[in-house]
Structure formats: C-alpha cells, structure tokens
Design a protein around this motif. Structure first.
Motif, PDB file in Angstrom:
ATOM      1  N   GLU A  16     -12.639   0.286   0.131  1.00 29.47           N
ATOM      2  CA  GLU A  16     -13.844   1.096   0.340  1.00 29.47           C
ATOM      3  C   GLU A  16     -13.533   2.580   0.180  1.00 29.47           C
ATOM      4  OE1 GLU A  16     -17.307   1.901   3.733  1.00 29.47           O
ATOM      5  OE2 GLU A  16     -15.771   0.368   4.047  1.00 29.47           O
ATOM      6  N   ILE A  17     -12.416   3.022   0.747  1.00 29.91           N
ATOM      7  CA  ILE A  17     -11.839   4.328   0.470  1.00 29.91           C
ATOM      8  C   ILE A  17     -10.482   4.059  -0.171  1.00 29.91           C
ATOM      9  CG2 ILE A  17     -10.991   6.507   1.423  1.00 29.91           C
ATOM     10  CD1 ILE A  17     -13.978   6.257   1.670  1.00 29.91           C
ATOM     11  N   ILE A  18     -10.213   4.657  -1.318  1.00 32.09           N
ATOM     12  CA  ILE A  18      -8.980   4.382  -2.044  1.00 32.09           C
ATOM     13  C   ILE A  18      -7.766   4.689  -1.175  1.00 32.09           C
ATOM     14  CG2 ILE A  18      -7.574   5.085  -4.030  1.00 32.09           C
ATOM     15  CD1 ILE A  18     -10.366   5.728  -5.377  1.00 32.09           C
ATOM     16  N   GLN A  19      -6.826   3.763  -1.153  1.00 36.70           N
ATOM     17  CA  GLN A  19      -5.587   3.931  -0.403  1.00 36.70           C
ATOM     18  C   GLN A  19      -4.483   4.378  -1.357  1.00 36.70           C
ATOM     19  OE1 GLN A  19      -5.217   3.405   3.101  1.00 36.70           O
ATOM     20  NE2 GLN A  19      -7.458   3.349   2.963  1.00 36.70           N
ATOM     21  N   TYR A  20      -3.697   5.346  -0.896  1.00 36.50           N
ATOM     22  CA  TYR A  20      -2.597   5.890  -1.692  1.00 36.50           C
ATOM     23  C   TYR A  20      -1.258   5.596  -1.017  1.00 36.50           C
ATOM     24  CZ  TYR A  20      -5.616   8.610  -4.806  1.00 36.50           C
ATOM     25  OH  TYR A  20      -6.535   9.002  -5.749  1.00 36.50           O
ATOM     26  N   TYR A  21      -0.262   5.226  -1.841  1.00 31.26           N
ATOM     27  CA  TYR A  21       1.071   4.913  -1.333  1.00 31.26           C
ATOM     28  C   TYR A  21       2.114   5.645  -2.183  1.00 31.26           C
ATOM     29  CZ  TYR A  21      -1.580   1.114   0.772  1.00 31.26           C
ATOM     30  OH  TYR A  21      -2.518   0.387   1.463  1.00 31.26           O
ATOM     31  N   LEU A  22       3.052   6.280  -1.512  1.00 31.21           N
ATOM     32  CA  LEU A  22       4.128   6.984  -2.190  1.00 31.21           C
ATOM     33  C   LEU A  22       5.429   6.207  -1.977  1.00 31.21           C
ATOM     34  CD1 LEU A  22       4.719   9.548  -3.823  1.00 31.21           C
ATOM     35  CD2 LEU A  22       5.228  10.708  -1.666  1.00 31.21           C
ATOM     36  N   ASP A  23       6.065   5.846  -3.094  1.00 34.47           N
ATOM     37  CA  ASP A  23       7.329   5.109  -3.058  1.00 34.47           C
ATOM     38  C   ASP A  23       8.472   6.112  -2.947  1.00 34.47           C
ATOM     39  OD1 ASP A  23       9.562   3.586  -3.463  1.00 34.47           O
ATOM     40  OD2 ASP A  23       9.005   2.866  -5.452  1.00 34.47           O
ATOM     41  N   MET A  24       9.114   6.133  -1.788  1.00 34.74           N
ATOM     42  CA  MET A  24      10.251   7.039  -1.566  1.00 34.74           C
ATOM     43  C   MET A  24      11.513   6.206  -1.379  1.00 34.74           C
ATOM     44  SD  MET A  24       9.112  10.130  -1.794  1.00 34.74           S
ATOM     45  CE  MET A  24      10.246  11.223  -0.948  1.00 34.74           C
ATOM     46  N   ASN A  25      11.981   5.646  -2.489  1.00 32.04           N
ATOM     47  CA  ASN A  25      13.165   4.786  -2.492  1.00 32.04           C
ATOM     48  C   ASN A  25      12.949   3.552  -1.620  1.00 32.04           C
ATOM     49  OD1 ASN A  25      14.301   6.573  -4.247  1.00 32.04           O
ATOM     50  ND2 ASN A  25      15.575   7.596  -2.727  1.00 32.04           N
ATOM     51  N   ASP A  26      13.482   3.518  -0.415  1.00 33.61           N
ATOM     52  CA  ASP A  26      13.370   2.322   0.427  1.00 33.61           C
ATOM     53  C   ASP A  26      12.127   2.316   1.304  1.00 33.61           C
ATOM     54  OD1 ASP A  26      15.793   1.393  -0.555  1.00 33.61           O
ATOM     55  OD2 ASP A  26      16.943   2.459   0.981  1.00 33.61           O
ATOM     56  N   ASP A  27      11.298   3.343   1.201  1.00 30.93           N
ATOM     57  CA  ASP A  27      10.126   3.455   2.069  1.00 30.93           C
ATOM     58  C   ASP A  27       8.849   3.622   1.253  1.00 30.93           C
ATOM     59  OD1 ASP A  27      11.313   3.626   4.861  1.00 30.93           O
ATOM     60  OD2 ASP A  27      12.424   5.225   3.841  1.00 30.93           O
ATOM     61  N   PHE A  28       7.781   2.969   1.705  1.00 25.69           N
ATOM     62  CA  PHE A  28       6.454   3.186   1.151  1.00 25.69           C
ATOM     63  C   PHE A  28       5.640   3.933   2.200  1.00 25.69           C
ATOM     64  CE2 PHE A  28       7.845  -0.271  -1.553  1.00 25.69           C
ATOM     65  CZ  PHE A  28       7.285   0.048  -2.780  1.00 25.69           C
ATOM     66  N   ILE A  29       5.113   5.077   1.818  1.00 27.12           N
ATOM     67  CA  ILE A  29       4.342   5.901   2.745  1.00 27.12           C
ATOM     68  C   ILE A  29       2.871   5.785   2.407  1.00 27.12           C
ATOM     69  CG2 ILE A  29       3.985   8.226   3.644  1.00 27.12           C
ATOM     70  CD1 ILE A  29       6.836   8.890   2.647  1.00 27.12           C
ATOM     71  N   ASN A  30       2.064   5.358   3.383  1.00 26.35           N
ATOM     72  CA  ASN A  30       0.607   5.361   3.213  1.00 26.35           C
ATOM     73  C   ASN A  30       0.130   6.785   3.421  1.00 26.35           C
ATOM     74  OD1 ASN A  30      -2.212   5.287   3.603  1.00 26.35           O
ATOM     75  ND2 ASN A  30      -2.134   3.169   4.305  1.00 26.35           N
ATOM     76  N   MET A  31      -0.197   7.465   2.312  1.00 29.02           N
ATOM     77  CA  MET A  31      -0.538   8.882   2.390  1.00 29.02           C
ATOM     78  C   MET A  31      -1.856   9.119   3.113  1.00 29.02           C
ATOM     79  SD  MET A  31       2.095  10.278   1.118  1.00 29.02           S
ATOM     80  CE  MET A  31       1.532  11.984   1.035  1.00 29.02           C
ATOM     81  N   ASN A  32      -2.764   8.139   3.095  1.00 30.03           N
ATOM     82  CA  ASN A  32      -4.038   8.294   3.805  1.00 30.03           C
ATOM     83  C   ASN A  32      -3.816   8.551   5.286  1.00 30.03           C
ATOM     84  OD1 ASN A  32      -4.490   6.704   1.323  1.00 30.03           O
ATOM     85  ND2 ASN A  32      -6.638   6.712   1.966  1.00 30.03           N
ATOM     86  N   GLN A  33      -2.779   7.939   5.837  1.00 28.80           N
ATOM     87  CA  GLN A  33      -2.504   8.096   7.259  1.00 28.80           C
ATOM     88  C   GLN A  33      -2.015   9.499   7.606  1.00 28.80           C
ATOM     89  OE1 GLN A  33       0.176   4.965   8.447  1.00 28.80           O
ATOM     90  NE2 GLN A  33      -1.345   3.350   8.134  1.00 28.80           N
TER      91      GLN A  33
END
Length: 263
Positions: A16-33
C-alpha cells in the motif's frame, strides 16, 4: 547503530505504501522504519560491483575496466534498440545477452515529473516504475525481445518524453493524466514489426511513496565532495533519500561506494 557496506540500488516491495530495503552486506535495512530518524552517511572507499576491487567507480557501479568489459554494461542496456541477441550476434557475452534480451519486455508510459516512455523486462514491472519515482504508469506493449521493445521506444519518443526531471519528481510537482488516452494516441506510431504486441485492455497502476515532506528546492548530496552528511530522513521516492533540510541522495547513482551508515 552503525552499518557499513557497498551501496547498491534499494530493493522495493509494492505494498500500500512502497517499502524500501537497503542491502548492507550481511544486513537488510528497512528504510521506511527510519523515517523521522537522524541518519549519518559517510564515504569510506570504493568497491566495483563486478570485480569487487577498490578501484575508483567509473559508471553504473563499475570501475573503468569492468564498465568496458562486463556484459552488464553493454550499450544495449541503455539503448535497447541496439540489442542483437535475437540475431545470434554477440556484443560482449552472447549467452548472457540471450538470457536477458530474449525475455519478454514491456514498453510503458510512466508519470513522474511528466509522461515518459520507457522499456523494461517484464519481470521488472513495477520495480522499474518505482525506481523512477512514477506515481502512475501503464503498459503499452509486450514484446518477445528487447530489440522490438527498443525500436518501439525510439519511435514513440518522437511524440513523448523519454527522460524524467528528477527535481520535479522529488518536489512532487506532478499532475495526474489519463495514461489510457496517452497509450491509445501513441498506438499509431508503433513500428509495423511490433504492432501485434500492443496492449489494449489494461488500466493504470498507481504507486504510493513513503514521503512525509517533499523538498521545495532539492539539493543533491555528492559524497565525494561532502564525505560525511547527517540529516533527518523525511521521505523516499524513486531511488532517492529525502532529508528535512532538502538534501536528497540518489542511492542508485552512488552504487559502488562503500559507506558507513549511522542512526
């Protein structure tokens, strides 16, 4: 918290609202949060997305030697009409080019700063539209290969734009238009070889971006000139992070930079 990794374009999920994720090597960060949070970004080094060396990035996340060697950066990537895999002709790596160019491709209209025509692989719908910051889009044609989609785009861009004004897109300086009408008006200009692939029975796709505040005068952050920046994240649109002081950071155009993120 501090994360470090090489920048690659943010992954997205069309909810409903686009979710964004940043791949930082071993971690995925939900940028919306992180909306509303202070984020520090610091340039650390380079890492070519192809050879993973620390050479300076030349274009598209690649060092100069890889940019002119890897099949991921062939001219047909930016200019689909130059595709030759359907003829069995190699550019840099025929097996790779066949695996990409001979898949179904979509010619589409997207409205971000203005109505524009574009080409993407079918499997990249609606990711491509999200990456461009389009709030609405529609498919015009589904071709069996990249070449036919490319020559269609070339023909249509004589009658409609093929570029996005990133400042207008980020300011949300946009207007809703009837993309079905646009699609129907452009049908007459489709090349004869591709006319049978025209789509007549679809409707617009609408996309909602996680933005709390749009900038009035967006100013782009260049990490190679300003090696460290801290600001409050107030939005994400396209592949841009939007900060409260109207600084914007294009993640995709900085692919291949190793950065430290602190929040």
């Amino acid at each position: 918290m501090i994360y470090q990794g090489v920048l690659k374009k943010m992954m997205t999920e069309n909810t409903e609202i686009i979710q964004y994720y940043l791949d930082m090597n071993d971690d995925f960060i939900n940028m919306n949060q992180l909306l509303g949070a202070q984020i520090g970004i610091q340039f650390v080094s380079y890492e070519c997305l192809n050879c993973h060396s620390a050479k300076e990035i030349y274009r598209q996340g690649f060092c100069k030697s890889c940019f002119f060697d890897t099949p991921n950066a062939g001219d047909w990537i930016m200019r689909p009409e130059l595709s030759t895999a359907h003829l069995g002709i190699e550019d840099r790596d025929l097996a790779y080019e066949q695996s990409v160019q001979l898949k179904p491709h979509i010619v589409y209209l997207a409205n971000s700063s203005n109505v524009k025509v574009g080409v993407t692989r079918k499997q990249q719908v609606p990711t491509r539209w999200i990456d461009q910051g389009a709030h609405e889009a529609i498919e015009i044609l589904e071709a069996p290969n990249r070449y036919l989609a490319g020559i269609t785009e070339v023909a249509l861009k004589e009658h409609v734009a093929d570029k996005t004004n990133w400042r207008k897109m980020l300011k949300n300086d946009i207007e809703d238009v009837n993309l079905v009408d646009w699609r129907n008006q452009l049908e007459a200009y489709i090349p004869d070889e591709a006319k049978s692939y025209f789509i007549t029975d679809n409707t617009e796709t609408h996309l909602n971006f996680p933005v709390l505040k749009y900038p009035i005068k967006p100013k782009s952050l260049n990490l190679l000139k300003t090696s460290k920046y801290t600001g409050k994240l107030v939005g994400i649109k396209g592949q841009y992070l939007i900060f409260e002081d109207e600084t914007v950071f294009n993640v995709r155009s900085n692919e291949g930079l190793v950065v430290s993120l602190e929040f």
